[in-house]
Design a protein around this motif. Structure first.
Motif, PDB file in Angstrom:
ATOM      1  N   ALA A 140     -34.052  30.739 -14.538  1.00 22.00           N
ATOM      2  CA  ALA A 140     -34.543  30.486 -13.182  1.00 22.00           C
ATOM      3  C   ALA A 140     -33.452  29.894 -12.293  1.00 22.00           C
ATOM      4  O   ALA A 140     -33.379  30.194 -11.096  1.00 22.00           O
ATOM      5  CB  ALA A 140     -35.749  29.559 -13.232  1.00 22.00           C
ATOM      6  N   SER A 283     -41.754  30.736  -2.895  1.00 26.12           N
ATOM      7  CA  SER A 283     -42.196  31.460  -4.089  1.00 26.12           C
ATOM      8  C   SER A 283     -42.919  32.765  -3.772  1.00 26.12           C
ATOM      9  O   SER A 283     -42.911  33.688  -4.587  1.00 26.12           O
ATOM     10  CB  SER A 283     -43.117  30.567  -4.934  1.00 26.12           C
ATOM     11  OG  SER A 283     -44.253  30.169  -4.176  1.00 26.12           O
ATOM     12  N   MET A 287     -42.545  36.338  -5.819  1.00 24.95           N
ATOM     13  CA  MET A 287     -43.650  36.928  -6.574  1.00 24.95           C
ATOM     14  C   MET A 287     -43.820  38.404  -6.244  1.00 24.95           C
ATOM     15  O   MET A 287     -44.141  39.219  -7.119  1.00 24.95           O
ATOM     16  CB  MET A 287     -44.942  36.168  -6.289  1.00 24.95           C
ATOM     17  CG  MET A 287     -44.959  34.741  -6.787  1.00 24.95           C
ATOM     18  SD  MET A 287     -46.402  33.825  -6.187  1.00 24.95           S
ATOM     19  CE  MET A 287     -47.715  34.817  -6.892  1.00 24.95           C
ATOM     20  N   GLY A 292     -40.474  38.160 -11.412  1.00 25.61           N
ATOM     21  CA  GLY A 292     -40.425  37.213 -12.517  1.00 25.61           C
ATOM     22  C   GLY A 292     -39.891  37.815 -13.800  1.00 25.61           C
ATOM     23  O   GLY A 292     -40.023  39.005 -14.067  1.00 25.61           O
ATOM     24  N   THR A 294     -38.746  36.367 -18.093  1.00 25.23           N
ATOM     25  CA  THR A 294     -38.610  35.263 -19.038  1.00 25.23           C
ATOM     26  C   THR A 294     -37.208  35.160 -19.616  1.00 25.23           C
ATOM     27  O   THR A 294     -36.845  34.123 -20.172  1.00 25.23           O
ATOM     28  CB  THR A 294     -39.613  35.419 -20.186  1.00 25.23           C
ATOM     29  OG1 THR A 294     -39.373  36.681 -20.839  1.00 25.23           O
ATOM     30  CG2 THR A 294     -41.045  35.389 -19.658  1.00 25.23           C
ATOM     31  N   GLN A 305     -35.997  39.226 -11.938  1.00 21.45           N
ATOM     32  CA  GLN A 305     -35.384  37.926 -12.147  1.00 21.45           C
ATOM     33  C   GLN A 305     -36.449  36.844 -11.985  1.00 21.45           C
ATOM     34  O   GLN A 305     -37.587  37.129 -11.608  1.00 21.45           O
ATOM     35  CB  GLN A 305     -34.256  37.671 -11.135  1.00 21.45           C
ATOM     36  CG  GLN A 305     -32.911  38.239 -11.511  1.00 21.45           C
ATOM     37  CD  GLN A 305     -31.825  37.760 -10.565  1.00 21.45           C
ATOM     38  OE1 GLN A 305     -32.047  37.615  -9.363  1.00 21.45           O
ATOM     39  NE2 GLN A 305     -30.649  37.502 -11.099  1.00 21.45           N
ATOM     40  N   SER A 306     -36.064  35.636 -12.267  1.00 26.92           N
ATOM     41  CA  SER A 306     -36.927  34.494 -11.992  1.00 26.92           C
ATOM     42  C   SER A 306     -36.248  33.605 -10.962  1.00 26.92           C
ATOM     43  O   SER A 306     -35.127  33.887 -10.515  1.00 26.92           O
ATOM     44  CB  SER A 306     -37.216  33.715 -13.280  1.00 26.92           C
ATOM     45  OG  SER A 306     -38.154  32.680 -13.033  1.00 26.92           O
ATOM     46  N   SER A 307     -36.912  32.550 -10.579  1.00 21.61           N
ATOM     47  CA  SER A 307     -36.337  31.536  -9.687  1.00 21.61           C
ATOM     48  C   SER A 307     -37.071  30.232  -9.953  1.00 21.61           C
ATOM     49  O   SER A 307     -38.146  30.213 -10.566  1.00 21.61           O
ATOM     50  CB  SER A 307     -36.466  31.944  -8.218  1.00 21.61           C
ATOM     51  OG  SER A 307     -37.813  31.881  -7.812  1.00 21.61           O
ATOM     52  N   TYR A 310     -40.704  30.097  -8.490  1.00 23.65           N
ATOM     53  CA  TYR A 310     -41.586  30.987  -9.246  1.00 23.65           C
ATOM     54  C   TYR A 310     -41.819  30.448 -10.657  1.00 23.65           C
ATOM     55  O   TYR A 310     -42.925  30.569 -11.204  1.00 23.65           O
ATOM     56  CB  TYR A 310     -40.986  32.390  -9.310  1.00 23.65           C
ATOM     57  CG  TYR A 310     -41.866  33.376 -10.043  1.00 23.65           C
ATOM     58  CD1 TYR A 310     -42.949  33.966  -9.403  1.00 23.65           C
ATOM     59  CD2 TYR A 310     -41.624  33.704 -11.374  1.00 23.65           C
ATOM     60  CE1 TYR A 310     -43.764  34.862 -10.060  1.00 23.65           C
ATOM     61  CE2 TYR A 310     -42.441  34.594 -12.053  1.00 23.65           C
ATOM     62  CZ  TYR A 310     -43.506  35.173 -11.387  1.00 23.65           C
ATOM     63  OH  TYR A 310     -44.324  36.051 -12.046  1.00 23.65           O
ATOM     64  N   TYR A 311     -40.789  29.861 -11.245  1.00 23.67           N
ATOM     65  CA  TYR A 311     -40.924  29.285 -12.580  1.00 23.67           C
ATOM     66  C   TYR A 311     -41.941  28.140 -12.576  1.00 23.67           C
ATOM     67  O   TYR A 311     -42.770  28.025 -13.490  1.00 23.67           O
ATOM     68  CB  TYR A 311     -39.556  28.798 -13.059  1.00 23.67           C
ATOM     69  CG  TYR A 311     -39.541  28.196 -14.446  1.00 23.67           C
ATOM     70  CD1 TYR A 311     -39.340  28.991 -15.567  1.00 23.67           C
ATOM     71  CD2 TYR A 311     -39.718  26.829 -14.629  1.00 23.67           C
ATOM     72  CE1 TYR A 311     -39.321  28.443 -16.841  1.00 23.67           C
ATOM     73  CE2 TYR A 311     -39.703  26.262 -15.893  1.00 23.67           C
ATOM     74  CZ  TYR A 311     -39.491  27.078 -16.994  1.00 23.67           C
ATOM     75  OH  TYR A 311     -39.485  26.525 -18.248  1.00 23.67           O
ATOM     76  N   GLU A 314     -45.346  29.714 -12.245  1.00 20.89           N
ATOM     77  CA  GLU A 314     -45.704  30.416 -13.473  1.00 20.89           C
ATOM     78  C   GLU A 314     -46.121  29.453 -14.573  1.00 20.89           C
ATOM     79  O   GLU A 314     -47.139  29.661 -15.261  1.00 20.89           O
ATOM     80  CB  GLU A 314     -44.504  31.259 -13.917  1.00 20.89           C
ATOM     81  CG  GLU A 314     -44.726  32.113 -15.137  1.00 20.89           C
ATOM     82  CD  GLU A 314     -43.469  32.871 -15.504  1.00 20.89           C
ATOM     83  OE1 GLU A 314     -43.570  34.064 -15.829  1.00 20.89           O
ATOM     84  OE2 GLU A 314     -42.373  32.251 -15.477  1.00 20.89           O
TER      85      GLU A 314
END
Length: 358
Positions: A140, A283, A287, A292, A294, A305-307, A310-311, A314
């Motif tokens: 993230a 976020s 989304m 997202g 893992t 990807q994540s951030s 968002y993490y 989540e």
């Protein structure tokens, strides 16, 4: 002659002129009144069986304002009492603004430090069972750095050039239209920016979900802030500096580049950092567009990807103690990220600020 005047005034019965020194309350009076108000607020809260400490604090603040006004009016007069009333209201409003901020930071630090360590910062959630402790936020962090960096690379130059146009060249209908659309973009919700990129970039142009798509939505949110802050900083540059440079035969573009921008660079950098802080916690576009992930994805142009925002969302959605701890720790990392950016901005602004002499 002077004796005659004195005797005449004495005969007329004129009252002696009052002295210039008026009675004043001791300097420790505000602190004493604050302590008394807190005690009375707690007593009223206990006697009234008020369970919320916030109610106790509001009662104490109200008592402080009223007691301070009444005591000042009694000792120093109505004029000083009005001044004291305004001062007390300012201090109360300041405390009302600071208390939630301090409470938020304290709660985040208290809960986030339970799992925040080197392992958490250096690992992802790949292969980790969400109901068990473990995993980390590294993927993230990488996503946030890349997405915010790309958004800044897109929005900062465009916003800077737009502000330069509006301040230095903008006249007529085009400038009014640009100003109008900048004002409209300032109030655009983040979800609308995400939907626009989703429709144009992914549905119409048929590109895949990626960090770059999210960065474009973040750039849309960042641009009007950069334009407005830069525009105000450029307006603060004295016209005498521009006129002196132009009088020496320097072209206007060079005057802007060598005189105007260096003079306003501190405020411009601060405005850019405020815009970065604005988008770092978004976020909703992530989304919709980043989708997202893992695992670790170092390529923002290919795949999900994540951030950090968002993490946090989540992990909080999972609804177990382990995920709650990871969410608080990620929120603490996000706060630290924004604080570091602001400190760097202040350092660069101070370094690049014009040197003043005697």
């Amino acid at each position: 002659m002077s004796n005659a005047v004195i005797d005449k005034s004495a005969v007329a019965g004129d009252a002696p002129r009052p002295g210039l020194k008026q009675p004043r309350l001791p300097k420790w009076t505000p602190i004493g009144l604050a302590l008394i108000s807190v005690g009375l607020g707690c007593g009223i809260g206990v006697a009234g069986d008020l369970s919320s400490k916030t109610q106790w604090g509001l009662i104490a603040a109200l008592l402080f304002v009223l007691i301070s006004f009444a005591l000042t009016a009694k000792v120093e007069g109505s004029r000083q009492a009005k001044d004291k009333l305004a001062t007390s209201l300012i201090w109360v409003c300041f405390l009302l603004a600071v208390v939630p901020l301090v409470s938020l930071i304290w709660e985040t630090v208290d809960r986030g430090r339970t799992v925040l360590d080197g392992y958490f910062l250096g690992h992802s959630m790949e292969g980790v069972q969400t109901i068990l402790p473990g995993g980390g936020v590294y993927h993230a962090i990488i996503g946030t750095l890349e997405q915010v960096g790309i958004a800044t690379a897109i929005a900062a130059p465009i916003g800077l050039l737009t502000a330069v146009y509006l301040v230095e060249y903008g006249r007529g209908r085009l400038a009014k239209a640009v100003t109008f659309f900048v004002d409209v973009m300032t109030g655009v919700p983040s979800i609308v920016a995400g939907l626009f990129i989703l429709t144009f970039w992914i549905i119409i142009l048929d590109f895949d979900y990626s960090g770059f798509a999210g960065a474009m939505a973040l750039a849309i949110l960042m641009m009007p802030i950069v334009v407005r802050s830069t525009e105000e900083m450029l307006k603060l540059v004295p016209n005498e500096l521009r006129e002196a440079s132009l009088a020496l035969g320097v072209p206007k573009w060079r005057t802007i580049l060598k005189v105007v921008l260096p003079t306003a660079i501190g405020g411009i950098i601060t405005g850019v950092m405020l815009a970065v802080a604005r988008i770092a916690g978004e976020s909703a576009p992530i989304m919709l567009l980043v989708f997202g992930a893992t695992g670790i994805n170092n390529n923002p142009f290919d795949g999900a990807q994540s951030s950090l925002p968002y993490y946090v969302y989540e992990q909080w959605q999972l609804g177990n103690d382990a995920s709650y701890n990871r969410a608080w720790a990620a929120a603490l990392v996000l706060i630290a990220f924004v604080m570091i950016l602001n400190l760097l901005a202040r350092g660069v602004a101070r370094w690049k600020a014009p040197k003043t002499g005697r």
